[in-house]
Every structure is written in C-alpha cells, then in structure tokens.
Design an enzyme around this catalytic site. Structure first.
Site, mmCIF file in Angstrom:
data_model
loop_
_atom_site.group_PDB
_atom_site.id
_atom_site.type_symbol
_atom_site.label_atom_id
_atom_site.label_comp_id
_atom_site.label_asym_id
_atom_site.label_seq_id
_atom_site.Cartn_x
_atom_site.Cartn_y
_atom_site.Cartn_z
ATOM 1 N N ARG A 167 91.651 103.839 94.859
ATOM 2 C CA ARG A 167 91.049 102.677 95.504
ATOM 3 C C ARG A 167 92.105 101.589 95.674
ATOM 4 O O ARG A 167 93.228 101.704 95.185
ATOM 5 C CB ARG A 167 89.870 102.145 94.681
ATOM 6 C CG ARG A 167 90.257 101.578 93.331
ATOM 7 C CD ARG A 167 89.037 101.163 92.534
ATOM 8 N NE ARG A 167 89.423 100.580 91.240
ATOM 9 C CZ ARG A 167 88.585 100.379 90.235
ATOM 10 N NH1 ARG A 167 87.311 100.743 90.355
ATOM 11 N NH2 ARG A 167 89.004 99.835 89.103
ATOM 12 N N ASP B 254 95.341 109.429 89.871
ATOM 13 C CA ASP B 254 94.478 108.397 89.295
ATOM 14 C C ASP B 254 93.752 108.975 88.092
ATOM 15 O O ASP B 254 93.818 110.187 87.824
ATOM 16 C CB ASP B 254 93.464 107.899 90.331
ATOM 17 C CG ASP B 254 93.122 106.428 90.165
ATOM 18 O OD1 ASP B 254 92.674 106.045 89.063
ATOM 19 O OD2 ASP B 254 93.301 105.662 91.124
ATOM 20 N N ASP C 184 96.887 109.599 83.848
ATOM 21 C CA ASP C 184 96.894 108.377 83.071
ATOM 22 C C ASP C 184 98.365 108.000 82.929
ATOM 23 O O ASP C 184 99.123 108.668 82.219
ATOM 24 C CB ASP C 184 96.248 108.606 81.700
ATOM 25 C CG ASP C 184 96.288 107.368 80.804
ATOM 26 O OD1 ASP C 184 97.089 106.446 81.058
ATOM 27 O OD2 ASP C 184 95.527 107.334 79.814
ATOM 28 N N VAL C 185 98.778 106.937 83.607
ATOM 29 C CA VAL C 185 100.210 106.637 83.699
ATOM 30 C C VAL C 185 100.839 106.278 82.355
ATOM 31 O O VAL C 185 102.067 106.284 82.224
ATOM 32 C CB VAL C 185 100.480 105.510 84.718
ATOM 33 C CG1 VAL C 185 100.086 105.957 86.126
ATOM 34 C CG2 VAL C 185 99.780 104.215 84.330
ATOM 35 N N ASN D 84 101.933 102.334 91.622
ATOM 36 C CA ASN D 84 100.958 101.317 92.000
ATOM 37 C C ASN D 84 99.980 100.970 90.879
ATOM 38 O O ASN D 84 99.499 99.841 90.805
ATOM 39 C CB ASN D 84 100.171 101.801 93.225
ATOM 40 C CG ASN D 84 98.966 100.940 93.504
ATOM 41 O OD1 ASN D 84 99.069 99.832 94.036
ATOM 42 N ND2 ASN D 84 97.778 101.438 93.148
ATOM 43 N N TYR E 43 99.986 90.223 81.453
ATOM 44 C CA TYR E 43 100.203 90.803 82.780
ATOM 45 C C TYR E 43 101.543 90.353 83.337
ATOM 46 O O TYR E 43 102.352 91.163 83.811
ATOM 47 C CB TYR E 43 99.058 90.381 83.694
ATOM 48 C CG TYR E 43 99.131 90.892 85.114
ATOM 49 C CD1 TYR E 43 98.721 92.187 85.425
ATOM 50 C CD2 TYR E 43 99.570 90.074 86.152
ATOM 51 C CE1 TYR E 43 98.764 92.663 86.724
ATOM 52 C CE2 TYR E 43 99.607 90.532 87.453
ATOM 53 C CZ TYR E 43 99.213 91.820 87.740
ATOM 54 O OH TYR E 43 99.249 92.275 89.029
ATOM 55 N N LYS F 70 104.918 92.540 84.341
ATOM 56 C CA LYS F 70 105.432 92.561 85.709
ATOM 57 C C LYS F 70 106.872 92.052 85.776
ATOM 58 O O LYS F 70 107.664 92.525 86.603
ATOM 59 C CB LYS F 70 104.520 91.750 86.624
ATOM 60 C CG LYS F 70 103.117 92.349 86.767
ATOM 61 C CD LYS F 70 103.144 93.758 87.334
ATOM 62 C CE LYS F 70 101.746 94.301 87.620
ATOM 63 N NZ LYS F 70 101.762 95.643 88.238
ATOM 64 N N THR G 121 91.381 93.196 96.364
ATOM 65 C CA THR G 121 91.026 94.464 95.731
ATOM 66 C C THR G 121 90.172 94.152 94.509
ATOM 67 O O THR G 121 89.908 92.989 94.198
ATOM 68 C CB THR G 121 92.279 95.231 95.284
ATOM 69 O OG1 THR G 121 92.927 94.488 94.231
ATOM 70 C CG2 THR G 121 93.256 95.427 96.438
#
Length: 258
Positions: free
Chosen positions: A16, A37, A58-59, A85, A148, A152, A183
């Site tokens: 998504r 995903d 699962d990254v 992503n 977060y 990043k 999103t």
C-alpha cells in the site's frame, strides 16, 4: 520502451501507500517487480493484479531478507534494483518514548534498510540501483517524532557509505526524503476506508493543515514519490549516487510569516 525494461526490482512495504505506487509505476515502465510486505493478503492481491511476484518480508528479520532475495533470483534469475520503502512512525516526545517503541522503529526503519542493502547488494548485478526512503525529518528536526527522525537520519548515513563502497561495481545508492505524503502514515483515515464520511473529513482537515504549512499548499501524493524513485532507479540518474533528494512541496525551504 519502458524506462525499466529488462530490470528486476524489489520494493519493500509495497502492499500500500508509496510502495504500492512504486510497484505500479515500475511495472508500467517494464520492470519485473517483487512486491514485498508483511501484509500478505493485500500484497498478494496487488502482485496478482500487476503480474508481479509477491514475497513475504519483515524487513527487520535477516532470515526474511535471505528468503525474499532467494525467491526473486529464483523467479527472475537476477536482481537489479531495490527500493527500501518499508517504515513505521510513532508520535511521542523523547522523554515519553518507551525503549521498546524506540527500538522497534529503529529495527524497521534503520535495521531494515541496512539488511536490505546488505542482503541485496551481495546478489545484485553490477550496475544496479538502491533507493532508500529516508524523510524530511532525516535532514531536519521535528518535535514528537524523535525515534523516527533518528532512524531517518541514520538512513542518510547508510546511503552515503553504501554509495562509496558499491561504486566500484557501478551500483548507485541514493535516498528520497519525502515530507508529508497522503498515505496511511500521514493520514490514518486510509487505515479505515469503510468509514467514507470520516475519511473525507480527515482528508479535508489534513488539506487545511498542509495548505498553511507547505509552500505548495497541499500534502504530497504517493505517485509523486514513485516518480522520484523511478528517476533514481532508471538511467536518467546515471551519474548520481550517495545523495538525498527532498520531495516536500517546499516545506524544508522555510516558513512563511505573512
């Protein structure tokens, strides 16, 4: 002729949002796409619609990466591109952030990106591309998203080091730094599409908010981020590596006071 004809690209978090739009655009441009995903039903449906491959991933788990890369290379014989992503966001002040919340964000956003580079680059054809999804908050600060933002910022460091280490194989590594994009991460209404009136009101409220905050006067669209990912994956960016690309409607440029 598509811009990605003959290329095989794995996109994480592709069920998504931004990942979905990247998978759609890459298929339109001729790539074989692996939709990766943890949302298995949604991911499989999208892959079936696109004529793509679905891989559960699962990254944050190295074993999942190994299985995913095995699946892609078994299906297509090679892997030429990766779009890291997948990511998660939680809101909390730093002093109120539980350690397990901080670590989970790091595991998905930062460790997931590291494992993607490590797992895919080892099997990638020379001349491949890696696009890491960082954030507007990876180049500046933002209150209430400390974990977060930290993850990043780390992705930009990983991007630069990977670009240096992989340049001899002509593998280019760049990062996208999106601002607010419409999103589920920025607009929770996307998580419950059954409540149409609530979704519409939430979207209108966000629109009013970003109209004031963002110089271009609106929240970004995932399709716009997908076009940047396409540029960084294709030959149009053949002499670009190790760079962050901010896509934020001018948000980082400054603040209007009038």
């Amino acid at each position: 002729m598509g811009k990605l004809d003959g290329r095989v690209v794995l996109v994480t978090g592709a069920a998504r949002g931004q990942g979905e739009q990247e998978a759609r655009l890459f298929r339109e441009e001729g790539a074989e796409v692996a939709v990766a995903d943890v949302l298995d039903d949604r991911g499989r449906d999208l892959a079936k619609e696109l004529g793509a491959l679905y891989v559960h991933l699962d990254v944050s788990r190295e074993g999942d990466w190994e299985s995913a890369v095995d699946g892609v290379t078994e299906a297509y014989g090679r892997i030429d591109g990766l779009v890291n992503n997948a990511g998660i966001l939680r809101f909390n002040t730093l002093i109120d952030t539980p350690l397990d919340e901080f670590m989970r964000i790091v595991e998905v956003n930062q460790v997931g990106c590291f494992l993607g580079i490590k797992s895919v680059a080892a099997r990638m054809a020379d001349g491949g591309t890696i696009v890491n999804t960082a954030s507007y908050t990876g180049v500046t600060g933002m209150a209430a998203v400390g974990a977060y933002a930290a993850s990043k910022h780390a992705i930009l460091g990983l991007t630069r080091v990977a670009a240096l280490e992989l340049a001899a194989r002509n593998i280019r590594v760049n990062a996208m730094c999106p601002g607010a994009i419409d999103t589920a991460m920025s607009n929770p209404a996307h998580l419950d599409p059954t409540g149409a009136s609530d979704t519409e009101e939430a979207s209108r409220a966000l629109d009013r908010f970003y109209r004031k905050l963002v110089p271009l006067g609106r929240i970004g669209r995932p399709e716009e981020v997908a076009r940047l990912a396409l540029f960084l994956t294709g030959d149009d960016s053949s002499y670009i590596t190790g760079q962050p690309f901010v896509i934020d409607g001018g948000w980082l440029a400054g603040v209007n006071v009038v």
